[in-house]
Design an enzyme around this catalytic site. Structure first.
Site, PDB file in Angstrom:
ATOM      1  N   GLN A   1       7.701   1.067  -6.118  1.00 32.67           N
ATOM      2  CA  GLN A   1       8.236   0.017  -6.995  1.00 32.67           C
ATOM      3  C   GLN A   1       8.369   0.460  -8.457  1.00 32.67           C
ATOM      4  O   GLN A   1       9.364   0.180  -9.104  1.00 32.67           O
ATOM      5  CB  GLN A   1       7.366  -1.225  -6.878  1.00 32.67           C
TER       6      GLN A   1
ATOM      7  N   HIS B   1       4.311   1.065 -15.939  1.00 35.46           N
ATOM      8  CA  HIS B   1       5.691   0.784 -15.540  1.00 35.46           C
ATOM      9  C   HIS B   1       6.687   1.673 -16.284  1.00 35.46           C
ATOM     10  O   HIS B   1       7.879   1.407 -16.256  1.00 35.46           O
ATOM     11  CB  HIS B   1       6.040  -0.685 -15.794  1.00 35.46           C
TER      12      HIS B   1
ATOM     13  N   ALA C   1       0.848  -1.186   0.000  1.00 38.45           N
ATOM     14  CA  ALA C   1       0.000   0.000   0.000  1.00 38.45           C
ATOM     15  C   ALA C   1       0.887   1.241   0.000  1.00 38.45           C
ATOM     16  O   ALA C   1       1.568   1.527   0.985  1.00 38.45           O
ATOM     17  CB  ALA C   1      -0.915   0.004   1.224  1.00 38.45           C
ATOM     18  N   GLU C   2       0.894   1.949  -1.113  1.00 38.05           N
ATOM     19  CA  GLU C   2       1.803   3.089  -1.256  1.00 38.05           C
ATOM     20  C   GLU C   2       1.424   4.251  -0.349  1.00 38.05           C
ATOM     21  O   GLU C   2       2.286   4.955   0.174  1.00 38.05           O
ATOM     22  CB  GLU C   2       1.857   3.543  -2.715  1.00 38.05           C
TER      23      GLU C   2
HETATM   24  C1  LIG Z   1      -0.398  -0.001  -6.737  1.00 42.22           C
HETATM   25  C2  LIG Z   1       0.615  -1.013  -7.114  1.00 42.22           C
HETATM   26  N1  LIG Z   1       1.721  -1.150  -6.366  1.00 42.22           N
HETATM   27  C3  LIG Z   1       2.667  -2.053  -6.701  1.00 42.22           C
HETATM   28  C4  LIG Z   1       2.514  -2.841  -7.796  1.00 42.22           C
HETATM   29  C5  LIG Z   1       3.592  -3.845  -8.174  1.00 42.22           C
HETATM   30  N2  LIG Z   1       3.091  -5.198  -7.971  1.00 42.22           N
HETATM   31  C6  LIG Z   1       2.586  -5.913  -8.992  1.00 42.22           C
HETATM   32  S1  LIG Z   1       1.979  -7.357  -8.497  1.00 42.22           S
HETATM   33  C7  LIG Z   1       2.401  -7.080  -6.887  1.00 42.22           C
HETATM   34  C8  LIG Z   1       2.078  -8.099  -5.849  1.00 42.22           C
HETATM   35  C9  LIG Z   1       0.637  -8.448  -5.851  1.00 42.22           C
HETATM   36  O1  LIG Z   1       0.387  -9.445  -4.930  1.00 42.22           O
HETATM   37  P1  LIG Z   1      -1.048 -10.075  -4.739  1.00 42.22           P
HETATM   38  O2  LIG Z   1      -2.047  -8.995  -4.548  1.00 42.22           O
HETATM   39  O3  LIG Z   1      -0.935 -11.095  -3.702  1.00 42.22           O
HETATM   40  O4  LIG Z   1      -1.377 -10.739  -6.144  1.00 42.22           O
HETATM   41  P2  LIG Z   1      -0.579 -11.902  -6.907  1.00 42.22           P
HETATM   42  O5  LIG Z   1       0.390 -11.228  -7.807  1.00 42.22           O
HETATM   43  O6  LIG Z   1       0.060 -12.765  -5.897  1.00 42.22           O
HETATM   44  O7  LIG Z   1      -1.594 -12.622  -7.714  1.00 42.22           O
HETATM   45  C10 LIG Z   1       3.029  -5.848  -6.769  1.00 42.22           C
HETATM   46  C11 LIG Z   1       3.563  -5.288  -5.521  1.00 42.22           C
HETATM   47  C12 LIG Z   1       1.346  -2.654  -8.562  1.00 42.22           C
HETATM   48  N3  LIG Z   1       1.111  -3.381  -9.668  1.00 42.22           N
HETATM   49  N4  LIG Z   1       0.409  -1.747  -8.205  1.00 42.22           N
END
Ligand SMILES: Cc1ncc(C[n+]2csc(CCOP(=O)(O)OP(=O)(O)O)c2C)c(N)n1
Ligand SMILES: [Mg+2]
Lengths: 367, 324
Positions: free
Chosen positions: B82, B129, B59-60
């Site tokens: 990130q 990105h 959570a940013e």
């Molecule tokens: C707002 C935001 N912050 C960071 C990211 C980078 N990011 C992409 S996937 C991810 C992890 C997501 O984890 P989860 O919600 O458990 O889903 P999963 O990928 O395991 O299916 C992150 C930090 C993003 N896409 N969006």
């Protein structure tokens, strides 16, 4: 100074399961499900085919044909079970990993590849299949789903909305706000959280000290944990939650307890942060093997059936690959198209200038 | 002298800062064991522990909000966002709180928070990105905004940013993370609010920062063959701006082209062009021209070569500047 083992972790939360990893059917008083042989075979086929699509996509990425791929390996049952619970009128809001749900909604798998190949940012019409575009910004879509559900509610339509998100996403403000909205407005929405135990390199403990499904009660609606590797249970639980939503009983949160068998995406290297033993343990709970075992044991399918599905999967893999390679690269006009619906002076001017600039090179080349 | 990539130079700078001051913390998503998705924080958690290198919940807004709280308690958090496109969930905390709290306290409160943001395109990534959100932050009073372009600067700039008592948005050009250069780990850098003239020339001034500095240097080298002597200035600090260096250069060359990846319209180049026209009006042979992204969302990766300014587009603008 960091948190100890989550309090209450010693009391294992209830996990709804209708099919054990060994392929044994188990009864559940609240969530029983009658499935015909045809239905079980069809679920099996779905599981195998989406795994094959996923494998092909990983291979395509390795060969440089996709920029990235987010694999659903291990999460097939959660996605097929919930996806097959949807009616045509229901609306689904995915993350970037819901290739199995897309399959259930009838989205051409090649359309999923477009985004990962970098030829477009979406590529399908969300209304055509009642399957929204993939959302990359974690958690954003939860609010969209609730708003959509509020619209359905106001229309008096016989439909529910389902939104997918991960364990990591449950930390986002947007997701928590969506819980509040859904609760306060009694929105016909199902929150389907695939807890695959990891958010990239961060294990579940970095997001929560209580089982995720228990969060729902604090917001004022039911939360259920289901064996996310059990396609029967995922189907049954989601069906019930969707029916409740349609019947005016408001939201449900489903936590599908599963495991991300692969890397987060093809860019990720999980050996940096998790141990191989964990993966081995989860392999024994494979979502496809247990359905196969069930079909075999109960003589609901023979080798010929399994061979046929495998052959179909291979053909599908080849077809997806061929059509992926044939995806046309967008031309520069695609930069400017659809930015706005109505004519827009600035974009029009920039388009014109850029094409004049490009034409200058061609003129130069001719000379 | 040590050869470092830009990513590793920031890593070394962070390490130095953490050794120097026990109040320095690193926090963000996946910054611990993984070392960040670009490995910029690689090894730091192992050496400084989980209390100083914190894998946060996803959570940013939470990252920046809690960093503010830690700063109120005397810590110096360095937050990693990130990817550029994910700073927006934190925009509220950055704009309404981080930027303004010191003033509201009449200076009693200091918020030495550094927000590191890998920025820009060119790595073939999916949506969100490849963004260049600097103008949102340069427009927000109370924030300093910096952008590094090369390993040596990155090493000192990150340390200077951490030492500074003001909140700082620190942009890192992600497609240059793997660029290598010699870095003197003992030499002090330029002060954090100074621009650097990275190439001298008398015909036209190119103003750039972050990823576009390299592109401009390549353009300048290419133009040499045509007898054009291009000066390239790496701004380093976007807010405040080092107007002395800029003004001196443009008054001398009489021509200026600003280059950035972000959309030209309402982009940071607009501020530069306006200031230069105010200060160098009688020296200008041509209007200040801008090269940048289009007024379109950042495109899918197969189109990014069209979107991103490259050597040809920079030289095209230089030609246009000479055509006046
Ligand atoms: C707002 C935001 N912050 C960071 C990211 C980078 N990011 C992409 S996937 C991810 C992890 C997501 O984890 P989860 O919600 O458990 O889903 P999963 O990928 O395991 O299916 C992150 C930090 C993003 N896409 N969006
Ligand atoms: Mg996860």
């Amino acid at each position: 100074m960091t948190a100890e083992a989550p309090r209450g972790a010693d009391a294992p939360p209830e996990l709804i399961q209708l099919l054990t990893p060994e392929g044994e059917r188990v009864e559940h008083p609240d969530y029983d499900i009658e499935l015909t042989t045809e239905e079980v075979r069809s679920l099996y086929r779905d599981l195998v085919l989406v795994r094959r699509i996923d494998l092909e996509a990983v291979a395509l990425q390795r060969q440089g044909e996709l920029g990235l791929w987010a694999s659903l390996l291990g999460q097939e049952a959660a996605q097929i079970g919930s996806g097959r619970a949807l009616t045509d009128a229901d609306m689904a809001f995915p993350t970037y990993r819901e290739h199995g749900v897309a399959w259930c909604r009838g989205v051409d798998p090649v359309k999923l590849l477009g985004l990962f190949r970098g030829v477009n940012h979406g590529g399908w019409d969300p209304y055509e299949h009642n399957f929204h575009l993939y959302t990359i910004v974690i958690g954003s879509q939860a609010l969209h789903a609730v708003g959509y559900a509020m619209g359905v509610q106001r229309d008096g339509a016989d439909a529910a909305t389902i939104v997918y998100f991960g364990d990591g996403a449950t930390s986002q403000g947007d997701v928590n706000e969506s819980f509040i909205w859904a609760s306060v407005f009694n929105a016909p929405v199902v929150f389907f959280c695939q807890n695959n135990q990891w958010a990239i390199s961060e294990p579940l403990e970095k997001q929560t000290r209580i089982p995720l499904y228990k969060r729902a009660s604090g917001f004022g609606f039911p939360g259920i944990r289901v064996d996310g590797n059990d396609v029967f249970a995922c189907l049954a639980v989601t069906r019930k939650a969707l029916a409740d939503a349609r019947n005016g009983q408001g939201p449900t949160m489903i936590e599908a307890f599963t495991y991300r068998m692969g890397a987060h995406t093809t860019s990720d290297d999980p050996t940096r942060y998790r141990v191989a033993d964990e993966l081995e343990a989860w392999k024994l709970k494979d979502p496809i093997e247990r359905v196969k075992a069930y079909l075999f044991k109960n003589q609901l399918a023979d080798q010929e059936f399994f061979d046929k599905v495998d052959a179909e999967a291979d053909a599908l893999g080849k077809d997806v690959r061929r059509r992926c390679l044939e995806l046309p690269d967008p031309g520069p006009e695609a930069l400017f198209d659809h930015v706005y619906g109505a004519p827009h002076a600035l974009v029009d001017e920039e388009r014109e200038q850029y094409f004049a600039y490009l034409a200058g090179f061609e003129a130069g080349a001719e000379r | 002298m040590t050869t470092l990539t830009l990513g590793k130079a920031i890593n070394e700078g962070l390490r130095r800062a953490m050794e120097e001051d026990p109040k320095v913390l690193v926090m963000g998503e996946d910054v611990g064991k993984l070392g960040g998705v670009f490995r910029v924080t690689d090894g730091l958690q192992k050496d400084f522990g989980e209390d100083r290198v914190i894998d946060t919940p996803l959570a940013e807004s939470g990252i920046i909000g809690t960093a503010i709280g830690l700063a109120l308690r005397g810590y110096r958090p360095v937050c990693e966002i990130q990817f550029d496109g994910f700073v927006f969930p934190a925009a509220d905390q950055i704009i309404t709180q981080l930027a303004k709290m010191p003033l509201r306290s009449l200076g009693a409160v200091k918020l030495p928070v550094v927000v590191r943001i890998p920025c820009g395109g060119g790595i073939g990534a999916v949506e969100h990105h490849s963004e260049s959100p600097e103008a949102y932050f340069t427009h927000t009073a109370g924030l300093r905004v910096m952008a590094c372009s090369n390993p040596a600067d990155a090493y000192t700039m990150i340390q200077d940013a951490i030492r500074c008592d003001d909140p700082i948005i620190f942009f890192e050009p992600k497609r240059r993370y793997w660029d290598k250069a010699e870095v003197d780990l003992t030499a002090p850098g330029l002060p954090l609010d100074r621009a650097r003239t990275v190439r001298h020339g008398d015909d036209v001034t190119l103003l750039a920062y972050g990823p576009m500095v390299k592109t401009c240097l390549a353009a300048a080298t290419a133009a040499e063959g045509e007898g054009r002597n291009i000066e390239v200035i790496d701004l380093r600090s976007l807010n405040p701006l080092d107007m002395g260096v800029i003004t001196e250069s443009v008054q001398r060359t009489g021509r200026c082209v600003v280059v950035h990846e972000a959309p030209v319209f309402s982009g940071f180049g607009a501020e530069l062009a306006a200031r230069i026209s105010e200060r160098c009006f009688y020296h200008l042979e041509a209007p200040v021209l801008r090269v940048g992204g289009f007024s379109t969302p950042y495109p899918p990766s197969r189109l990014e070569d069209h979107y991103l300014p490259d050597l040809d587009r920079v030289l095209d603008a230089v030609d246009r500047a000479f055509a006046y």
